[in-house]
Structures are given as structure tokens and as C-alpha cells.
Design an enzyme around this catalytic site. Structure first.
Site, PDB file in Angstrom:
ATOM      1  N   GLN A   1       1.430  42.674  28.853  1.00 21.89           N
ATOM      2  CA  GLN A   1       0.061  42.383  29.297  1.00 21.89           C
ATOM      3  C   GLN A   1      -0.620  41.482  28.267  1.00 21.89           C
ATOM      4  O   GLN A   1      -1.750  41.053  28.469  1.00 21.89           O
ATOM      5  CB  GLN A   1      -0.739  43.688  29.409  1.00 21.89           C
ATOM      6  CG  GLN A   1      -0.179  44.659  30.409  1.00 21.89           C
ATOM      7  CD  GLN A   1      -0.782  46.045  30.214  1.00 21.89           C
ATOM      8  OE1 GLN A   1      -1.835  46.362  30.760  1.00 21.89           O
ATOM      9  NE2 GLN A   1      -0.133  46.876  29.427  1.00 21.89           N
ATOM     10  N   ASN A   2       0.059  41.253  27.149  1.00 25.11           N
ATOM     11  CA  ASN A   2      -0.581  40.492  26.070  1.00 25.11           C
ATOM     12  C   ASN A   2      -0.512  38.998  26.336  1.00 25.11           C
ATOM     13  O   ASN A   2       0.447  38.502  26.911  1.00 25.11           O
ATOM     14  CB  ASN A   2       0.084  40.822  24.731  1.00 25.11           C
ATOM     15  CG  ASN A   2      -0.057  42.287  24.382  1.00 25.11           C
ATOM     16  OD1 ASN A   2      -0.880  42.972  24.976  1.00 25.11           O
ATOM     17  ND2 ASN A   2       0.717  42.768  23.444  1.00 25.11           N
TER      18      ASN A   2
ATOM     19  N   HIS B   1      -0.440  38.889  32.360  1.00 28.15           N
ATOM     20  CA  HIS B   1      -1.848  38.473  32.260  1.00 28.15           C
ATOM     21  C   HIS B   1      -2.012  37.057  31.709  1.00 28.15           C
ATOM     22  O   HIS B   1      -3.095  36.692  31.268  1.00 28.15           O
ATOM     23  CB  HIS B   1      -2.625  39.487  31.389  1.00 28.15           C
ATOM     24  CG  HIS B   1      -2.760  40.845  32.032  1.00 28.15           C
ATOM     25  ND1 HIS B   1      -3.200  41.959  31.358  1.00 28.15           N
ATOM     26  CD2 HIS B   1      -2.513  41.253  33.305  1.00 28.15           C
ATOM     27  CE1 HIS B   1      -3.223  43.007  32.181  1.00 28.15           C
ATOM     28  NE2 HIS B   1      -2.801  42.597  33.366  1.00 28.15           N
TER      29      HIS B   1
ATOM     30  N   CYS C   1      -6.367  22.959  34.804  1.00 25.34           N
ATOM     31  CA  CYS C   1      -7.571  22.446  35.461  1.00 25.34           C
ATOM     32  C   CYS C   1      -7.848  23.288  36.710  1.00 25.34           C
ATOM     33  O   CYS C   1      -6.935  23.504  37.518  1.00 25.34           O
ATOM     34  CB  CYS C   1      -7.341  20.980  35.843  1.00 25.34           C
ATOM     35  SG  CYS C   1      -8.596  20.366  36.977  1.00 25.34           S
TER      36      CYS C   1
ATOM     37  N   CYS D   1      -7.331  20.574  39.997  1.00 22.84           N
ATOM     38  CA  CYS D   1      -6.034  20.002  40.414  1.00 22.84           C
ATOM     39  C   CYS D   1      -4.849  20.767  39.846  1.00 22.84           C
ATOM     40  O   CYS D   1      -3.703  20.430  40.118  1.00 22.84           O
ATOM     41  CB  CYS D   1      -5.944  18.526  40.049  1.00 22.84           C
ATOM     42  SG  CYS D   1      -5.769  18.212  38.295  1.00 22.84           S
TER      43      CYS D   1
ATOM     44  N   CYS E   1      -8.671  14.516  36.884  1.00 22.48           N
ATOM     45  CA  CYS E   1      -9.672  14.598  37.953  1.00 22.48           C
ATOM     46  C   CYS E   1     -11.064  14.991  37.460  1.00 22.48           C
ATOM     47  O   CYS E   1     -12.000  15.074  38.256  1.00 22.48           O
ATOM     48  CB  CYS E   1      -9.212  15.586  39.029  1.00 22.48           C
ATOM     49  SG  CYS E   1      -9.335  17.297  38.497  1.00 22.48           S
TER      50      CYS E   1
ATOM     51  N   SER F   1      -3.012  51.402  26.930  1.00 17.35           N
ATOM     52  CA  SER F   1      -3.780  52.563  27.393  1.00 17.35           C
ATOM     53  C   SER F   1      -3.392  52.934  28.822  1.00 17.35           C
ATOM     54  O   SER F   1      -3.766  53.990  29.313  1.00 17.35           O
ATOM     55  CB  SER F   1      -5.282  52.251  27.330  1.00 17.35           C
ATOM     56  OG  SER F   1      -5.568  51.135  28.150  1.00 17.35           O
TER      57      SER F   1
ATOM     58  N   ASN G   1       3.023  55.289  21.354  1.00 17.94           N
ATOM     59  CA  ASN G   1       1.583  55.053  21.209  1.00 17.94           C
ATOM     60  C   ASN G   1       1.073  55.903  20.052  1.00 17.94           C
ATOM     61  O   ASN G   1       1.663  56.941  19.744  1.00 17.94           O
ATOM     62  CB  ASN G   1       0.859  55.430  22.512  1.00 17.94           C
ATOM     63  CG  ASN G   1      -0.484  54.742  22.653  1.00 17.94           C
ATOM     64  OD1 ASN G   1      -1.362  54.871  21.797  1.00 17.94           O
ATOM     65  ND2 ASN G   1      -0.658  53.988  23.724  1.00 17.94           N
TER      66      ASN G   1
HETATM   67  P1  OAD Z   1      -6.030  48.784  25.331  1.00 15.31           P
HETATM   68  O1  OAD Z   1      -6.969  48.361  24.254  1.00 15.31           O
HETATM   69  O2  OAD Z   1      -6.607  49.315  26.593  1.00 15.31           O
HETATM   70  O3  OAD Z   1      -5.053  49.912  24.757  1.00 15.31           O
HETATM   71  C1  OAD Z   1      -4.395  49.752  23.532  1.00 15.31           C
HETATM   72  C2  OAD Z   1      -3.462  50.933  23.353  1.00 15.31           C
HETATM   73  O4  OAD Z   1      -2.695  50.720  22.189  1.00 15.31           O
HETATM   74  C3  OAD Z   1      -4.166  52.283  23.179  1.00 15.31           C
HETATM   75  O5  OAD Z   1      -3.562  53.254  24.021  1.00 15.31           O
HETATM   76  C4  OAD Z   1      -3.943  52.622  21.695  1.00 15.31           C
HETATM   77  O6  OAD Z   1      -3.847  54.013  21.467  1.00 15.31           O
HETATM   78  C5  OAD Z   1      -2.632  51.921  21.433  1.00 15.31           C
HETATM   79  N1  OAD Z   1      -2.415  51.507  20.037  1.00 15.31           N
HETATM   80  C6  OAD Z   1      -3.304  51.001  19.156  1.00 15.31           C
HETATM   81  N2  OAD Z   1      -2.703  50.671  18.003  1.00 15.31           N
HETATM   82  C7  OAD Z   1      -1.378  50.964  18.162  1.00 15.31           C
HETATM   83  C8  OAD Z   1      -0.222  50.836  17.341  1.00 15.31           C
HETATM   84  N3  OAD Z   1      -0.292  50.340  16.107  1.00 15.31           N
HETATM   85  N4  OAD Z   1       0.972  51.227  17.839  1.00 15.31           N
HETATM   86  C9  OAD Z   1       1.071  51.742  19.096  1.00 15.31           C
HETATM   87  N5  OAD Z   1       0.007  51.890  19.928  1.00 15.31           N
HETATM   88  C10 OAD Z   1      -1.189  51.503  19.467  1.00 15.31           C
HETATM   89  O7  OAD Z   1      -5.054  47.552  25.600  1.00 15.31           O
HETATM   90  P2  OAD Z   1      -4.126  47.271  26.870  1.00 15.31           P
HETATM   91  O8  OAD Z   1      -3.569  48.540  27.400  1.00 15.31           O
HETATM   92  O9  OAD Z   1      -3.188  46.212  26.482  1.00 15.31           O
HETATM   93  O10 OAD Z   1      -6.456  42.572  30.404  1.00 15.31           O
HETATM   94  O11 OAD Z   1      -5.185  46.698  27.888  1.00 15.31           O
HETATM   95  C11 OAD Z   1      -4.758  46.284  29.151  1.00 15.31           C
HETATM   96  C12 OAD Z   1      -5.533  45.088  29.603  1.00 15.31           C
HETATM   97  O12 OAD Z   1      -6.935  45.388  29.521  1.00 15.31           O
HETATM   98  C13 OAD Z   1      -5.382  43.857  28.734  1.00 15.31           C
HETATM   99  O13 OAD Z   1      -4.218  43.126  29.033  1.00 15.31           O
HETATM  100  C14 OAD Z   1      -6.624  43.088  29.077  1.00 15.31           C
HETATM  101  C15 OAD Z   1      -7.635  44.210  29.042  1.00 15.31           C
HETATM  102  O14 OAD Z   1      -8.776  44.029  29.807  1.00 15.31           O
HETATM  103  C16 OAD Z   1      -6.884  41.336  30.722  1.00 15.31           C
HETATM  104  O15 OAD Z   1      -7.440  40.630  29.914  1.00 15.31           O
HETATM  105  C17 OAD Z   1      -6.586  40.940  32.118  1.00 15.31           C
END
Ligand code: OAD
Length: 247
Positions: free
Chosen positions: A100-101, A118, A126, A129, A149, A188, A212
């Protein structure tokens, strides 16, 4: 790291391994997560920055925020968790890294079979276009215009309310359903449809493992949780995998 004998047995024989990563894998590189204390969504409202209407209302503001994030992401380096995942790709006959990163750190660490759900902050296109722009001036704080464009150029990231890229999502769903072992790392698991992938994998019979620092909403649905930092657990796990598979 505490792991079960069952996991080791599964990893010893696994042919197909898939991984879903989230912001937590990049935390130790210095990229802020979204929902942890002090995370991005504590400082900003997503609707201010991460949606198309916000961009159309104030393109310079949204653009400058992404330029700022690009600066951060270029300064940081992949960590040992990213490197361990890149190594694992070479060990298992099939290894799908679904992320998701948008920070490009898996690629910089050497992973190649990457599915970006993501988008990727290094790409831009753009809105009129759809021409892609990879080389942009990172210092330019005002939104750039398309050289073909004149349309506005936006980052190639998925904003709230937008569909995930169809091909990537399909690939991820198939990989999840077809895995012997499925890892959910540093996410998360609150954002859909990505959060469904561990459940799809589990239902299809994969051994499902979460890595996690904290429990998440899906922890109890999975087979096993390894609690701790991914940059520490993944290298340890890699060593164990090498040992049991004689690689
Ligand atoms: P979150 O910020 O929601 O969750 C981060 C997770 O990483 C949490 O469960 C933490 O406990 C865990 N965490 C933090 N540090 C850690 C470490 N050193 N080792 C292991 N785990 C650790 O981030 P995402 O789940 O990636 O979407 O969020 C999902 C999406 O929400 C993102 O891709 C973004 C956001 O809105 C878009 O931008 C479309």
C-alpha cells in the site's frame, strides 16, 4: 521474535508466498505512518489533501504537500525489513510483494515483483491526457502543467474515493487466494480493499501471519502474530528461512 513450529514447517515447504505491506515497514526508515500517534492523519485531514476535489480546489497546496513528501522519501533509505523481503523473493519459487506504500522503498531495496495498490509518489500524470511524467523538478512548489495539453499534473497515487488500479488489485487478490503463506506486515488493515487480502488468503487456506508492533483489527482472524518491528523481525525470519531451506 517468538514464532511457532507450525510457521517454520509452513515456510520450509512453501512454494507460494505473498506479502501485504503498509506504512509500518517504512517507519524505521523515517517515513511517518498514517494512524499511529503523531501520524500523518493526526496532522492533516485526508479530505484536505488526498482527494481529487481538494486538488482541483487548490492544486498548488496539494502539489506542494506531495513535493514535500517526495523530498522526505528521497532522503530516507530502505531498512533491513525492506532488504529482507527483497532476499525472500529470491528464495521462494513464487513471491508476490503487494504494497500500500507509495514510497518506492521496496524497489530501492531490490524487490522486483512488486504490486503497488496505492500508486507511487515518484510517478505523475496529466489529468487531461494521461501522459506520464517521471522526471519532475522536486523544488517546484506550484503545480506543473502538461507539456502536451496544458492539463494539471497530479501524483500517481490513489486518493480517497478513487478506485484502486484494476490490474494490480486483481493480481493481488489472485496472489492472496493462491498463497501457501501470507504475511501482513506493518499495516493497520483498516483501509479497503487492501485490508481484505489477508482474509481472502486465510479463507483460501493460506497460513496467515501478521507482523506488527501492535495488535490490529484483523489479528484474531489470522493464524499467527509476530509482535515487534518489521525491520528487526524480518531479518531474523530471513535467517531462519535460509537455514531451513538450505539456501
Ligand atoms: P497505518 O498508519 O494505518 O498503519 C501503520 C501500521 O504499522 C500500524 O498498525 C502500526 O502498529 C504498524 N507499525 C508501526 N511501526 C511499525 C514497525 N516498525 N514495524 C511493524 N509495524 C509497525 O498505515 P497503513 O495501514 O499503511 O492510503 O495505511 C493504509 C492506507 O491508509 C495508506 O496506504 C494510505 C492511508 O490513508 C492512501 O493514501 C490511499
Amino acid at each position: 521474535m517468538i514464532y511457532s513450529d507450525r510457521l517454520i514447517e509452513k515456510l520450509k515447504n512453501a512454494e507460494k508466498v505473498s506479502v501485504l505491506t503498509g506504512a509500518g515497514v517504512s517507519a524505521e526508515s523515517g517515513v511517518p505512518t498514517f494512524r499511529d500517534p503523531g501520524g500523518i492523519w493526526e496532522k492533516f485531514r485526508p479530505e484536505q489533501l488526498a482527494n481529487f476535489e481538494a486538488f482541483m480546489k487548490d492544486p498548488d497546496f496539494v502539489w506542494s504537500w506531495y513535493q514535500h513528501r517526495r523530498e522526505i522519501m528521497r532522503e530516507v533509505k530502505p531498512n533491513n525489513g525492506h532488504f529482507a523481503l527483497a532476499e525472500m523473493e529470491k528464495i521462494f519459487p513464487s513471491f508476490s510483494l503487494i504494497t500500500q506504500n507509495i514510497d518506492n522503498l521496496h524497489y530501492r531495496a531490490g524487490s522486483r515483483n512488486i504490486t503497488e495498490l496505492h500508486g507511487n509518489i515518484e510517478r505523475n500524470y496529466c489529468i487531461k491526457c494521461r501522459t506520464f511524467f517521471h522526471e519532475i523538478d522536486i523544488q517546484e512548489k506550484k503545480v506543473l502543467k502538461c507539456t502536451n495539453c496544458g492539463g494539471l499534473i497530479r501524483p500517481d497515487v490513489v486518493w480517497f474515493g478513487e478506485m484502486l488500479p484494476v490490474k494490480e488489485l486483481k493480481y493481488a487478490e489472485n496472489a492472496a487466494a493462491d498463497s501457501d503463506v501470507f504475511f501482513t506486515i506493518g499495516t493497520s488493515a483498516e483501509v479497503y480493499p487492501a485490508a481484505l487480502l489477508p482474509i481472502i488468503a486465510k479463507r483460501a487456506g493460506a497460513y496467515s501471519v501478521e507482523i506488527n508492533i501492535n495488535p490490529t483489527v484483523i489479528s484474531f482472524d489470522l493464524d499467527e502474530t509476530l509482535t515487534g518491528k518489521s525491520a528487526e523481525i524480518l531479518p531474523e525470519l530471513l535467517n531462519k528461512i535460509k537455514e531451513i531451506r538450505n539456501n
